[in-house]
Design a protein around this motif. Structure first.
Motif, PDB file in Angstrom:
ATOM      1  N   GLN A   7       0.823  -1.204   0.000  1.00 50.83           N
ATOM      2  CA  GLN A   7       0.000   0.000   0.000  1.00 50.83           C
ATOM      3  C   GLN A   7       0.862   1.260   0.000  1.00 50.83           C
ATOM      4  OE1 GLN A   7      -2.477  -0.598   3.454  1.00 50.83           O
ATOM      5  NE2 GLN A   7      -4.114  -1.575   2.265  1.00 50.83           N
ATOM      6  N   SER A   8       1.947   1.233   0.757  1.00 52.69           N
ATOM      7  CA  SER A   8       2.840   2.393   0.804  1.00 52.69           C
ATOM      8  C   SER A   8       3.476   2.652  -0.554  1.00 52.69           C
ATOM      9  CB  SER A   8       3.932   2.174   1.854  1.00 52.69           C
ATOM     10  OG  SER A   8       3.372   2.061   3.133  1.00 52.69           O
ATOM     11  N   VAL A   9       3.962   1.594  -1.191  1.00 53.83           N
ATOM     12  CA  VAL A   9       4.583   1.744  -2.504  1.00 53.83           C
ATOM     13  C   VAL A   9       3.543   2.194  -3.532  1.00 53.83           C
ATOM     14  CG1 VAL A   9       5.711   0.471  -4.375  1.00 53.83           C
ATOM     15  CG2 VAL A   9       6.484   0.169  -2.028  1.00 53.83           C
ATOM     16  N   SER A  10       2.330   1.699  -3.413  1.00 54.31           N
ATOM     17  CA  SER A  10       1.254   2.119  -4.309  1.00 54.31           C
ATOM     18  C   SER A  10       0.954   3.610  -4.129  1.00 54.31           C
ATOM     19  CB  SER A  10       0.003   1.283  -4.057  1.00 54.31           C
ATOM     20  OG  SER A  10      -1.059   1.717  -4.842  1.00 54.31           O
ATOM     21  N   SER A  11       0.941   4.072  -2.894  1.00 55.78           N
ATOM     22  CA  SER A  11       0.700   5.495  -2.626  1.00 55.78           C
ATOM     23  C   SER A  11       1.813   6.363  -3.202  1.00 55.78           C
ATOM     24  CB  SER A  11       0.585   5.740  -1.119  1.00 55.78           C
ATOM     25  OG  SER A  11      -0.530   5.088  -0.597  1.00 55.78           O
ATOM     26  N   ILE A  12       3.051   5.895  -3.077  1.00 55.63           N
ATOM     27  CA  ILE A  12       4.177   6.640  -3.648  1.00 55.63           C
ATOM     28  C   ILE A  12       4.033   6.687  -5.168  1.00 55.63           C
ATOM     29  CG2 ILE A  12       6.680   6.580  -4.017  1.00 55.63           C
ATOM     30  CD1 ILE A  12       6.905   5.437  -1.152  1.00 55.63           C
ATOM     31  N   GLY A  13       3.630   5.578  -5.761  1.00 55.32           N
ATOM     32  CA  GLY A  13       3.417   5.543  -7.212  1.00 55.32           C
ATOM     33  C   GLY A  13       2.342   6.516  -7.647  1.00 55.32           C
ATOM     34  N   ASP A  14       1.257   6.593  -6.889  1.00 51.28           N
ATOM     35  CA  ASP A  14       0.182   7.540  -7.212  1.00 51.28           C
ATOM     36  C   ASP A  14       0.671   8.981  -7.124  1.00 51.28           C
ATOM     37  OD1 ASP A  14      -1.514   5.401  -7.572  1.00 51.28           O
ATOM     38  OD2 ASP A  14      -2.474   5.603  -5.599  1.00 51.28           O
ATOM     39  N   LEU A  15       1.469   9.273  -6.097  1.00 51.92           N
ATOM     40  CA  LEU A  15       2.024  10.615  -5.938  1.00 51.92           C
ATOM     41  C   LEU A  15       2.920  10.963  -7.122  1.00 51.92           C
ATOM     42  CD1 LEU A  15       2.751  13.120  -4.012  1.00 51.92           C
ATOM     43  CD2 LEU A  15       4.786  11.776  -3.512  1.00 51.92           C
ATOM     44  N   LEU A  16       3.791  10.035  -7.515  1.00 51.89           N
ATOM     45  CA  LEU A  16       4.695  10.302  -8.632  1.00 51.89           C
ATOM     46  C   LEU A  16       3.935  10.478  -9.939  1.00 51.89           C
ATOM     47  CD1 LEU A  16       7.611   7.857  -7.754  1.00 51.89           C
ATOM     48  CD2 LEU A  16       7.555  10.343  -7.465  1.00 51.89           C
ATOM     49  N   LYS A  17       2.879   9.694 -10.125  1.00 47.73           N
ATOM     50  CA  LYS A  17       2.059   9.825 -11.334  1.00 47.73           C
ATOM     51  C   LYS A  17       1.417  11.220 -11.381  1.00 47.73           C
ATOM     52  CE  LYS A  17      -0.375   6.157 -11.948  1.00 47.73           C
ATOM     53  NZ  LYS A  17      -1.445   5.159 -12.017  1.00 47.73           N
ATOM     54  N   HIS A  18       0.938  11.690 -10.236  1.00 47.63           N
ATOM     55  CA  HIS A  18       0.336  13.017 -10.156  1.00 47.63           C
ATOM     56  C   HIS A  18       1.378  14.101 -10.454  1.00 47.63           C
ATOM     57  CE1 HIS A  18      -2.263  16.235  -8.764  1.00 47.63           C
ATOM     58  NE2 HIS A  18      -1.298  16.630  -7.950  1.00 47.63           N
ATOM     59  N   LYS A  19       2.573  13.938  -9.935  1.00 45.90           N
ATOM     60  CA  LYS A  19       3.637  14.924 -10.172  1.00 45.90           C
ATOM     61  C   LYS A  19       4.055  14.944 -11.642  1.00 45.90           C
ATOM     62  CE  LYS A  19       3.610  16.477  -6.138  1.00 45.90           C
ATOM     63  NZ  LYS A  19       3.027  17.800  -5.908  1.00 45.90           N
ATOM     64  N   LEU A  20       4.057  13.766 -12.286  1.00 43.13           N
ATOM     65  CA  LEU A  20       4.383  13.719 -13.712  1.00 43.13           C
ATOM     66  C   LEU A  20       3.358  14.498 -14.537  1.00 43.13           C
ATOM     67  CD1 LEU A  20       5.565  10.020 -14.047  1.00 43.13           C
ATOM     68  CD2 LEU A  20       6.948  12.062 -14.469  1.00 43.13           C
ATOM     69  N   LYS A  21       2.089  14.380 -14.180  1.00 36.46           N
ATOM     70  CA  LYS A  21       1.045  15.133 -14.883  1.00 36.46           C
ATOM     71  C   LYS A  21       1.237  16.634 -14.665  1.00 36.46           C
ATOM     72  CE  LYS A  21      -2.560  11.606 -14.727  1.00 36.46           C
ATOM     73  NZ  LYS A  21      -3.845  11.225 -14.137  1.00 36.46           N
ATOM     74  N   TYR A  22       1.570  17.012 -13.443  1.00 35.89           N
ATOM     75  CA  TYR A  22       1.781  18.421 -13.136  1.00 35.89           C
ATOM     76  C   TYR A  22       3.003  18.966 -13.888  1.00 35.89           C
ATOM     77  CZ  TYR A  22       2.392  22.717 -10.456  1.00 35.89           C
ATOM     78  OH  TYR A  22       2.546  24.041 -10.093  1.00 35.89           O
ATOM     79  N   MET A  23       4.068  18.162 -13.961  1.00 38.72           N
ATOM     80  CA  MET A  23       5.253  18.580 -14.704  1.00 38.72           C
ATOM     81  C   MET A  23       4.933  18.799 -16.178  1.00 38.72           C
ATOM     82  SD  MET A  23       8.454  16.414 -13.292  1.00 38.72           S
ATOM     83  CE  MET A  23       8.192  15.663 -11.711  1.00 38.72           C
ATOM     84  N   ALA A  24       4.090  17.974 -16.719  1.00 38.79           N
ATOM     85  CA  ALA A  24       3.693  18.140 -18.123  1.00 38.79           C
ATOM     86  C   ALA A  24       2.999  19.475 -18.339  1.00 38.79           C
ATOM     87  CB  ALA A  24       2.795  16.989 -18.564  1.00 38.79           C
ATOM     88  N   SER A  25       2.263  19.933 -17.337  1.00 40.28           N
ATOM     89  CA  SER A  25       1.575  21.218 -17.467  1.00 40.28           C
ATOM     90  C   SER A  25       2.524  22.414 -17.277  1.00 40.28           C
ATOM     91  CB  SER A  25       0.426  21.311 -16.453  1.00 40.28           C
ATOM     92  OG  SER A  25       0.930  21.491 -15.143  1.00 40.28           O
ATOM     93  N   LEU A  26       3.709  22.171 -16.765  1.00 39.94           N
ATOM     94  CA  LEU A  26       4.657  23.251 -16.519  1.00 39.94           C
ATOM     95  C   LEU A  26       5.516  23.602 -17.734  1.00 39.94           C
ATOM     96  CD1 LEU A  26       5.996  22.369 -12.955  1.00 39.94           C
ATOM     97  CD2 LEU A  26       4.315  24.084 -13.573  1.00 39.94           C
ATOM     98  N   ARG A  27       5.433  22.796 -18.769  1.00 38.28           N
ATOM     99  CA  ARG A  27       6.240  23.051 -19.969  1.00 38.28           C
ATOM    100  C   ARG A  27       5.709  24.277 -20.702  1.00 38.28           C
ATOM    101  NH1 ARG A  27       6.152  17.040 -20.826  1.00 38.28           N
ATOM    102  NH2 ARG A  27       8.234  16.404 -20.190  1.00 38.28           N
ATOM    103  N   PHE A  28       6.674  25.026 -21.258  1.00 33.74           N
ATOM    104  CA  PHE A  28       6.309  26.156 -22.115  1.00 33.74           C
ATOM    105  C   PHE A  28       6.073  25.623 -23.516  1.00 33.74           C
ATOM    106  CE2 PHE A  28       8.581  28.749 -18.916  1.00 33.74           C
ATOM    107  CZ  PHE A  28       7.585  29.676 -18.685  1.00 33.74           C
ATOM    108  N   CYS A  29       5.124  26.203 -24.217  1.00 30.80           N
ATOM    109  CA  CYS A  29       4.833  25.772 -25.587  1.00 30.80           C
ATOM    110  C   CYS A  29       5.897  26.219 -26.547  1.00 30.80           C
ATOM    111  CB  CYS A  29       3.483  26.308 -26.038  1.00 30.80           C
ATOM    112  SG  CYS A  29       2.133  25.680 -25.026  1.00 30.80           S
TER     113      CYS A  29
END
Length: 140
Positions: free
Chosen positions: A118-140
């Protein structure tokens, strides 16, 4: 496993903090990008500096994105069986009959393994969320 899990949490927190900082930087750099587009004698030097800063920002964002993907992919390689087998080899100093002691050890090891998963799954969910946020931080 305890140390690995602790290290995973620490690295995940660092990725989270850096992502938040990059979010603030992006908002600040948006104004620099607008200023770099404007023309004028005084703006020429500023626009050159702004483009270097924007390039460095993009590089940092890409490196953090790559690290986060690598960390996320490494979560699949974690083995829980070694920790559970180490737990089973521990001696129980209780005065329970042998069968009850074995049953308790199996129950405890099952719960520990479930908790780690469960802990590793939670870390995976957090990292997945951060990856989505990083994608939104890119300049066009």
């Amino acid at each position: 496993m305890g140390l690995i899990l602790e290290d995973l949490v620490n690295v995940s927190e660092m990725v989270s903090f850096l992502t938040i900082i990059l979010g603030f930087c992006r908002r600040i750099l948006e104004t620099c990008k607008v200023a770099a587009r404007k023309k004028g004698k005084k703006r020429k030097e500023t626009s050159l500096q702004s483009s270097v800063v924007l390039l460095n920002y993009g590089t940092l964002l890409e490196e953090l994105h790559g690290l986060t993907i690598e960390l996320y992919d490494s979560l699949a390689c974690i083995r829980f069986e070694t920790t559970v087998s180490q737990l089973r080899t521990m001696e129980c100093s209780c005065s329970f009959p042998l069968q009850e002691s074995d049953a308790m050890m199996i129950a405890v090891s099952t719960k520990v393994e479930k908790s780690y998963r469960q802990s590793v799954s939670s870390i995976g969910d957090l990292l997945k969320h951060k990856l989505k946020y990083m994608a939104s931080l890119r300049f066009c």
